[in-house]
Design a protein around this motif. Sequence first.
Motif, PDB file in Angstrom:
ATOM      1  N   PRO A 205       0.832  -1.220   0.000  1.00  0.00           N
ATOM      2  CA  PRO A 205       0.000   0.000   0.000  1.00  0.00           C
ATOM      3  C   PRO A 205       0.856   1.255   0.000  1.00  0.00           C
ATOM      4  CG  PRO A 205      -0.797  -1.583   1.633  1.00  0.00           C
ATOM      5  CD  PRO A 205       0.506  -2.118   1.116  1.00  0.00           C
ATOM      6  N   GLU A 206       0.378   2.281  -0.685  1.00  0.00           N
ATOM      7  CA  GLU A 206       1.142   3.529  -0.817  1.00  0.00           C
ATOM      8  C   GLU A 206       1.491   4.109   0.541  1.00  0.00           C
ATOM      9  OE1 GLU A 206       0.700   7.866  -3.059  1.00  0.00           O
ATOM     10  OE2 GLU A 206      -0.491   6.151  -3.725  1.00  0.00           O
ATOM     11  N   THR A 207       0.625   3.906   1.544  1.00  0.00           N
ATOM     12  CA  THR A 207       0.867   4.461   2.884  1.00  0.00           C
ATOM     13  C   THR A 207       2.013   3.758   3.604  1.00  0.00           C
ATOM     14  OG1 THR A 207      -0.846   2.966   3.712  1.00  0.00           O
ATOM     15  CG2 THR A 207      -1.513   5.241   3.205  1.00  0.00           C
ATOM     16  N   MET A 208       2.383   2.570   3.133  1.00  0.00           N
ATOM     17  CA  MET A 208       3.412   1.784   3.825  1.00  0.00           C
ATOM     18  C   MET A 208       4.749   1.721   3.094  1.00  0.00           C
ATOM     19  SD  MET A 208       1.187  -1.499   5.102  1.00  0.00           S
ATOM     20  CE  MET A 208       2.697  -2.354   5.610  1.00  0.00           C
ATOM     21  N   ILE A 209       4.750   1.976   1.796  1.00  0.00           N
ATOM     22  CA  ILE A 209       5.946   1.693   1.000  1.00  0.00           C
ATOM     23  C   ILE A 209       7.135   2.553   1.409  1.00  0.00           C
ATOM     24  CG2 ILE A 209       5.315   3.234  -0.914  1.00  0.00           C
ATOM     25  CD1 ILE A 209       6.589   1.104  -2.790  1.00  0.00           C
ATOM     26  N   ASP A 243      10.749  -4.557  -7.946  1.00  0.00           N
ATOM     27  CA  ASP A 243       9.867  -5.065  -8.992  1.00  0.00           C
ATOM     28  C   ASP A 243       8.681  -4.125  -9.169  1.00  0.00           C
ATOM     29  OD1 ASP A 243       8.998  -6.738 -10.964  1.00  0.00           O
ATOM     30  OD2 ASP A 243       8.351  -8.350  -9.633  1.00  0.00           O
ATOM     31  N   GLU A 244       8.141  -4.096 -10.383  1.00  0.00           N
ATOM     32  CA  GLU A 244       7.006  -3.212 -10.724  1.00  0.00           C
ATOM     33  C   GLU A 244       7.310  -1.777 -10.305  1.00  0.00           C
ATOM     34  OE1 GLU A 244       3.070  -4.586  -9.832  1.00  0.00           O
ATOM     35  OE2 GLU A 244       3.623  -6.702 -10.091  1.00  0.00           O
ATOM     36  N   ILE A 245       8.505  -1.306 -10.689  1.00  0.00           N
ATOM     37  CA  ILE A 245       8.940   0.046 -10.332  1.00  0.00           C
ATOM     38  C   ILE A 245       7.984   1.112 -10.861  1.00  0.00           C
ATOM     39  CG2 ILE A 245      10.435   0.248 -12.376  1.00  0.00           C
ATOM     40  CD1 ILE A 245      11.350   1.627  -8.930  1.00  0.00           C
ATOM     41  N   GLU A 246       7.247   0.757 -11.926  1.00  0.00           N
ATOM     42  CA  GLU A 246       6.296   1.724 -12.492  1.00  0.00           C
ATOM     43  C   GLU A 246       5.177   2.068 -11.513  1.00  0.00           C
ATOM     44  OE1 GLU A 246       4.654  -2.357 -13.485  1.00  0.00           O
ATOM     45  OE2 GLU A 246       6.631  -1.394 -13.492  1.00  0.00           O
ATOM     46  N   SER A 247       4.984   1.215 -10.480  1.00  0.00           N
ATOM     47  CA  SER A 247       3.917   1.446  -9.493  1.00  0.00           C
ATOM     48  C   SER A 247       4.360   2.339  -8.344  1.00  0.00           C
ATOM     49  CB  SER A 247       3.431   0.108  -8.921  1.00  0.00           C
ATOM     50  OG  SER A 247       2.992  -0.747  -9.939  1.00  0.00           O
ATOM     51  N   MET A 248       5.633   2.712  -8.296  1.00  0.00           N
ATOM     52  CA  MET A 248       6.114   3.531  -7.183  1.00  0.00           C
ATOM     53  C   MET A 248       5.475   4.913  -7.219  1.00  0.00           C
ATOM     54  SD  MET A 248       9.992   4.486  -6.009  1.00  0.00           S
ATOM     55  CE  MET A 248      10.247   2.900  -5.241  1.00  0.00           C
ATOM     56  N   PRO A 249       4.908   5.390  -6.102  1.00  0.00           N
ATOM     57  CA  PRO A 249       4.283   6.719  -6.081  1.00  0.00           C
ATOM     58  C   PRO A 249       5.274   7.810  -6.465  1.00  0.00           C
ATOM     59  CG  PRO A 249       3.760   5.476  -4.087  1.00  0.00           C
ATOM     60  CD  PRO A 249       4.797   4.699  -4.816  1.00  0.00           C
TER      61      PRO A 249
END
Length: 450
Positions: A205-209, A243-249
Amino acid sequence: MNQQVIFIDDEKSIRDALGQTLELEDYDVTLFASAKPALEMLDSQYPGVIISDINMPGIDGIDFLRQALAIDPELSIILLTGHGDISMAVDAMRLGAYDFLEKPFSTENLLDVVKRAADKRELVLENRDLRRELEAQSGPGPRILGNTPQMKQLRRILSHIKDTPADVMIHGETGTGKELVARFLHDHSVRQNHPFVAINCGAIPETMIESELFGYEAGAFTGAQKKRVGKIAHANGGTLFLDEIESMPMSLQIKLLRVLEERAVEPLGSNKTVPLDIRIIAATKDDLKQMSDRGLFRHDLYYRLNVVSVDIPPLRERKDDIPMLFQNFTRSASTRYGVEPPSINLEQQQKLLEHDWPGNVRELRNLAERLILMGDTTTLSDSSQFSEAPLIHTLAERMNQFEYTLLSDALKRHNGRLKEVQAELGLARKTLYDKMKKHHIDKDDYKATS
């Protein structure tokens, strides 16, 4: 691609004439008037032949030979000598020159020596690639399987970059094996005895990353009761796989860029930075350049991560590897579950080759495991069923499918007669009813019709 030749001679007329002769034979020739710039072109991967005159101002042919062979002792170097330089040429052969030509020499003699020298250099590089591949494939850690040209090239690239300090970007569709490639790079590198830390940017989750990556000090925020070391610091000395770096906020991308540039990390709630000796490998299934052009990914982070780029081909582009991969997956699953590996006939193998494999290697592996767990060889006879077959990930899902198949097969054999099914499977009547209810199985569907 034409074979390469470097020719060094301080006399322009000789350079031009010999260069033209070689170009007419389809060699890719680079001409130099002195040795120093030629040395700057050489490395251990240079694929061609070097021809150098012995008598030159500055760095002469013998000095050039010594310096070139210090770069790679197996370079194919041919020296051109005048009539009085034979003893010098013999000394050059002892030092490691491939051959020498005494002026004046015939065109046929020149081309014959160059051809043999080029063949030898090609063989040297091929043998090195084979040795590196054998060491990598026989050593500990994951293996990159496949004999198609695409996979051989991928292994060559990975072998070449495994110990470079540069960060790496891996591109590949879902299921192609991006984490496998990242682990291969780590396990065959000088960092192999240090941590390999993998984090899926799309699964947190964005709040935890941010706290997962950077860590935090006690009291940094509500609920932070004690200090936590982040994934980045935990990977110190080793490799961090994103992994899935495109998902990083977007808000975190600038902080990651700072880590990449400064090689240091600052935990949340701290004013102190932790220095890092770390290699970052990022992976994506998307076109990050296109995403950055549309403002969905930072340009500066894209260019910083994309120093070394590795592309993994989809399975549909290397179908010749499918039989070998499928055999490997069925054998591994058979050993794991303690069953005999099935035999696949030519028709079923052809169906495997005809399928497009949108889920790539992961889909192929899951089909192999389904075959081992469920014994469902009919699935292999109809390629249209592959996409419909569920991709099983967890042990619970696998066991559910296995249980469903056992019940269905027993009901088929006994035409829906529950007492016989109970006896075969060793189940109490209530247990059998409960399992049939769980799997939505109706005994009437299995009764023989006259």
